[in-house]
Design a protein around this motif. Structure first.
Motif, short mmCIF file in Angstrom:
data_model
loop_
_atom_site.label_atom_id
_atom_site.label_comp_id
_atom_site.label_asym_id
_atom_site.label_seq_id
_atom_site.Cartn_x
_atom_site.Cartn_y
_atom_site.Cartn_z
N VAL A 171 47.77 39.13 41.49
CA VAL A 171 47.58 38.22 42.62
C VAL A 171 46.37 38.66 43.44
O VAL A 171 45.56 37.83 43.87
N THR A 172 46.22 39.95 43.62
CA THR A 172 45.04 40.47 44.33
C THR A 172 43.77 40.13 43.55
O THR A 172 42.75 39.75 44.14
N ALA A 173 43.83 40.22 42.23
CA ALA A 173 42.66 39.95 41.39
C ALA A 173 42.25 38.48 41.40
O ALA A 173 41.11 38.16 41.05
N VAL A 174 43.15 37.57 41.78
CA VAL A 174 42.79 36.15 41.86
C VAL A 174 42.49 35.70 43.28
O VAL A 174 42.26 34.52 43.52
N GLY A 175 42.50 36.62 44.22
CA GLY A 175 42.15 36.26 45.58
C GLY A 175 43.17 36.64 46.63
O GLY A 175 43.02 36.28 47.79
N GLY A 176 44.22 37.32 46.25
CA GLY A 176 45.22 37.81 47.21
C GLY A 176 45.93 36.69 47.94
O GLY A 176 46.48 35.78 47.32
N ASN A 177 45.91 36.74 49.26
CA ASN A 177 46.62 35.75 50.07
C ASN A 177 46.06 34.34 49.91
O ASN A 177 46.72 33.37 50.24
N GLU A 178 44.83 34.26 49.42
CA GLU A 178 44.19 32.95 49.22
C GLU A 178 44.66 32.27 47.94
O GLU A 178 44.35 31.10 47.71
N ALA A 179 45.39 32.98 47.11
CA ALA A 179 45.83 32.44 45.82
C ALA A 179 46.79 31.26 46.03
O ALA A 179 47.68 31.32 46.88
N ALA A 180 46.59 30.23 45.24
CA ALA A 180 47.46 29.05 45.30
C ALA A 180 48.86 29.41 44.82
O ALA A 180 49.01 30.25 43.93
N PRO A 181 49.87 28.79 45.40
CA PRO A 181 51.24 29.05 44.94
C PRO A 181 51.40 28.80 43.43
O PRO A 181 52.14 29.52 42.76
N LEU A 182 50.69 27.81 42.90
CA LEU A 182 50.76 27.53 41.46
C LEU A 182 50.20 28.72 40.66
O LEU A 182 50.77 29.09 39.63
N THR A 183 49.12 29.31 41.13
CA THR A 183 48.54 30.47 40.45
C THR A 183 49.52 31.64 40.47
O THR A 183 49.70 32.32 39.47
N LYS A 184 50.15 31.84 41.61
CA LYS A 184 51.14 32.92 41.72
C LYS A 184 52.32 32.67 40.78
O LYS A 184 52.79 33.59 40.11
#
Length: 179
Positions: free
Chosen positions: A63-76
């Protein structure tokens, strides 16, 4: 099953879900970032592939590698699914497959302009517009300064390459003189 087949299936499903949710652009940015992080930080692969590391820690890391808190719920949710299915060793390939599928769907072409010195933004914009008019698509443009080409430019996009550099002209002259 083949890594490529599995990766494309996951990427296709993610793109479909992202398109349905109308967030495919932000997921695209996140998958590009994930792929970039895998290339620039080799320890990421070793850490994610480590069987001793818990799924929760792997998830936090990804999750950190895809942008952390900015990550979309779908990505998570996608990352959680990949970890649940024990496919984390393929996530870099999934990210690259998503980027490829997205570019194909949106007609995004990658272009690169190499010059001997930095060019003005207006010049870069003119080159981008020229490529977009020829390809009827959107261009992701990258510029690079390489003093070795002495002068002129090298423009690359899709399978096209135009080398108008002084270096290539000097090489042509040298080859002619050798004959």
């Amino acid at each position: 099953m083949d890594i490529g087949v599995i990766s494309v299936r996951y990427a296709r499903a993610l793109l479909k879900s992202a398109s349905d949710a109308k967030i495919e652009d932000s997921v695209y940015q996140q998958m590009q970032l994930l792929a970039k992080n895998y290339v620039e930080i080799p320890q990421l692969r070793h850490t994610i592939d480590n069987p001793m590391l818990s799924k929760e820690k792997k998830e936090m890391l990804l999750v950190t590698a895809v942008g952390g808190n900015e990550a979309a719920p779908l990505t998570k949710a996608f990352i959680s699914l990949v970890l649940k299915e024990d496919r984390e060793n393929m996530i870099q390939f999934m990210a690259n497959s998503y980027v490829t599928l997205y570019r194909k769907q949106k007609n995004v072409i990658r272009g690169k302009l190499t010059t001997a010195v930095a060019v003005a933004p207006e010049t870069e914009q003119k080159m981008r517009q020229m490529v977009e008019s020829r390809t009827q698509g959107t261009v992701e443009f990258e510029t690079e300064v390489n003093p070795d080409i002495v002068g002129g430019f090298i423009l690359e996009y899709d399978t096209y390459r135009m080398d108008a550099s002084v270096q290539s002209k000097l090489r042509e002259i040298l080859n002619t003189l050798k004959k």
